[in-house]
Design a protein around this motif. Structure first.
Motif, mmCIF file in Angstrom:
data_model
loop_
_atom_site.group_PDB
_atom_site.id
_atom_site.type_symbol
_atom_site.label_atom_id
_atom_site.label_comp_id
_atom_site.label_asym_id
_atom_site.label_seq_id
_atom_site.Cartn_x
_atom_site.Cartn_y
_atom_site.Cartn_z
ATOM 1 N N ARG A 66 0.723 10.090 -9.278
ATOM 2 C CA ARG A 66 1.736 10.135 -8.379
ATOM 3 C C ARG A 66 2.156 11.477 -7.848
ATOM 4 O O ARG A 66 2.573 12.089 -8.222
ATOM 5 C CB ARG A 66 3.194 9.456 -9.128
ATOM 6 N N PRO A 67 1.837 11.554 -6.403
ATOM 7 C CA PRO A 67 2.333 12.869 -5.829
ATOM 8 C C PRO A 67 3.774 13.174 -5.827
ATOM 9 O O PRO A 67 4.611 12.211 -5.961
ATOM 10 C CB PRO A 67 1.708 12.754 -4.362
ATOM 11 N N ALA B 70 -15.385 6.021 -0.761
ATOM 12 C CA ALA B 70 -15.655 5.238 0.240
ATOM 13 C C ALA B 70 -14.220 4.585 0.854
ATOM 14 O O ALA B 70 -14.295 4.203 2.098
ATOM 15 C CB ALA B 70 -16.794 4.348 0.028
ATOM 16 N N ASP B 71 -13.406 4.431 -0.017
ATOM 17 C CA ASP B 71 -11.861 3.705 0.211
ATOM 18 C C ASP B 71 -11.089 4.714 0.910
ATOM 19 O O ASP B 71 -9.939 4.225 1.300
ATOM 20 C CB ASP B 71 -11.434 2.971 -1.044
ATOM 21 N N MET B 72 -11.348 5.872 0.753
ATOM 22 C CA MET B 72 -10.124 6.647 1.507
ATOM 23 C C MET B 72 -10.205 6.659 2.861
ATOM 24 O O MET B 72 -11.258 6.353 3.625
ATOM 25 C CB MET B 72 -10.419 8.137 0.966
ATOM 26 N N ARG B 73 -9.097 7.216 3.591
ATOM 27 C CA ARG B 73 -9.195 7.197 5.067
ATOM 28 C C ARG B 73 -9.208 8.687 5.612
ATOM 29 O O ARG B 73 -8.262 9.642 4.769
ATOM 30 C CB ARG B 73 -7.748 6.515 5.453
ATOM 31 N N VAL B 74 -9.952 8.797 6.505
ATOM 32 C CA VAL B 74 -9.871 10.303 6.834
ATOM 33 C C VAL B 74 -9.584 10.351 8.338
ATOM 34 O O VAL B 74 -10.240 9.495 9.033
ATOM 35 C CB VAL B 74 -11.229 10.847 6.565
ATOM 36 N N GLU B 75 -8.530 11.234 8.764
ATOM 37 C CA GLU B 75 -8.137 11.332 9.981
ATOM 38 C C GLU B 75 -8.599 12.691 10.503
ATOM 39 O O GLU B 75 -8.589 13.569 9.754
ATOM 40 C CB GLU B 75 -6.769 11.403 10.252
ATOM 41 N N PHE C 223 -6.502 10.651 3.125
ATOM 42 C CA PHE C 223 -5.483 9.913 2.436
ATOM 43 C C PHE C 223 -5.904 8.888 1.561
ATOM 44 O O PHE C 223 -7.220 8.443 1.471
ATOM 45 C CB PHE C 223 -4.967 8.758 3.570
ATOM 46 N N LEU C 224 -5.040 8.741 0.308
ATOM 47 C CA LEU C 224 -5.429 7.782 -0.495
ATOM 48 C C LEU C 224 -4.294 6.873 -0.854
ATOM 49 O O LEU C 224 -3.176 7.309 -1.042
ATOM 50 C CB LEU C 224 -5.561 8.764 -1.946
ATOM 51 N N ASP C 225 -4.578 5.680 -1.391
ATOM 52 C CA ASP C 225 -3.799 4.631 -1.727
ATOM 53 C C ASP C 225 -3.530 4.640 -3.084
ATOM 54 O O ASP C 225 -4.329 4.811 -4.000
ATOM 55 C CB ASP C 225 -4.286 3.280 -1.430
ATOM 56 N N MET D 188 0.749 -1.202 0.077
ATOM 57 C CA MET D 188 -0.174 -0.071 0.169
ATOM 58 C C MET D 188 0.861 1.221 0.158
ATOM 59 O O MET D 188 1.954 1.287 0.808
ATOM 60 C CB MET D 188 -0.967 0.073 1.211
ATOM 61 N N THR D 189 0.556 2.051 -0.780
ATOM 62 C CA THR D 189 1.151 3.220 -0.758
ATOM 63 C C THR D 189 0.182 4.625 -0.696
ATOM 64 O O THR D 189 -0.170 5.314 -1.504
ATOM 65 C CB THR D 189 1.784 3.550 -2.163
ATOM 66 N N GLU D 190 -0.090 4.716 0.714
ATOM 67 C CA GLU D 190 -1.136 5.864 1.042
ATOM 68 C C GLU D 190 -0.268 7.223 1.329
ATOM 69 O O GLU D 190 0.820 7.181 1.913
ATOM 70 C CB GLU D 190 -1.712 5.300 2.442
ATOM 71 N N LYS D 191 -0.898 8.139 0.680
ATOM 72 C CA LYS D 191 -0.417 9.434 0.612
ATOM 73 C C LYS D 191 -1.444 10.254 1.176
ATOM 74 O O LYS D 191 -2.605 10.273 1.047
ATOM 75 C CB LYS D 191 -0.051 10.036 -0.836
ATOM 76 N N THR D 192 -1.002 11.536 1.917
ATOM 77 C CA THR D 192 -1.905 12.358 2.367
ATOM 78 C C THR D 192 -2.053 13.276 1.354
ATOM 79 O O THR D 192 -0.991 14.054 0.871
ATOM 80 C CB THR D 192 -1.336 13.308 3.840
ATOM 81 N N LEU D 193 -3.306 13.635 1.017
ATOM 82 C CA LEU D 193 -3.678 14.516 -0.234
ATOM 83 C C LEU D 193 -4.455 15.634 0.042
ATOM 84 O O LEU D 193 -4.369 16.607 -0.795
ATOM 85 C CB LEU D 193 -4.303 13.865 -1.289
ATOM 86 N N ILE D 194 -5.123 15.644 1.303
ATOM 87 C CA ILE D 194 -5.983 16.896 1.927
ATOM 88 C C ILE D 194 -5.847 16.986 3.193
ATOM 89 O O ILE D 194 -5.707 15.903 3.881
ATOM 90 C CB ILE D 194 -7.314 16.716 1.389
ATOM 91 N N LEU D 195 -5.479 18.407 3.621
ATOM 92 C CA LEU D 195 -5.377 18.539 4.882
ATOM 93 C C LEU D 195 -6.358 19.854 4.927
ATOM 94 O O LEU D 195 -5.898 21.042 4.240
ATOM 95 C CB LEU D 195 -4.081 18.850 5.531
ATOM 96 N N GLU D 196 -7.416 19.939 5.661
ATOM 97 C CA GLU D 196 -8.289 21.135 5.788
ATOM 98 C C GLU D 196 -8.263 21.413 7.488
ATOM 99 O O GLU D 196 -8.262 20.579 8.119
ATOM 100 C CB GLU D 196 -9.551 21.007 5.228
#
Length: 119
Positions: free
Chosen positions: A117-118, A48-53, A108-110, A1-9
């Motif tokens: 690619r970020p 629905a597959d994204m992870r949100v903290e 986050f998105l895998d 898994m290559t999870e990247k943080t893509l959004i921070l609000e």
């Protein structure tokens, strides 16, 4: 898994009458997510597959309904952390009735298997 943080609000919410930590937290999350449109997630993976903290800072963390905060987000696997912070101050008439909450929302998105690619 290559999870990247893509959004921070970040957002702020208030309950000016009632000391309701959950109400202030929900308003902070709403403020944060109104700044984002998550079209990126639909383009590369079902939202629905994204992870949100979600991190919420309020004066009395134990008074926040974490499930209500999680339910306020439209997509993803939601993780809610509540810490001490925010503001509790006197309002009109000298009553301690102003509560401010601060929210940080990270999505986050895998990215594995996508041409995206970020940097």
């Amino acid at each position: 898994m290559t999870e990247k943080t893509l959004i921070l609000e970040m957002g702020m919410g208030a309950d000016v009458h009632g000391h309701d930590m959950t109400k202030a937290a929900l308003r902070a999350v709403s403020d944060a997510i109104r700044h984002s449109s998550l079209t990126l997630f639909k383009a590369y993976k079902h939202p629905a597959d994204m992870r949100v903290e979600v991190t919420i800072a309020v004066p009395f963390p134990d008074q926040v309904d974490r499930q209500a905060v999680a339910d306020a987000l439209p997509y993803g696997r939601i993780e809610v952390t509540v810490i001490e912070g925010g503001l509790h101050d006197r309002g009109m008439g000298g009553q301690e009735d102003i509560t401010l909450a601060v929210a940080g929302v990270k999505a986050f998105l895998d990215t594995e298997g996508h041409g995206f690619r970020p940097a």
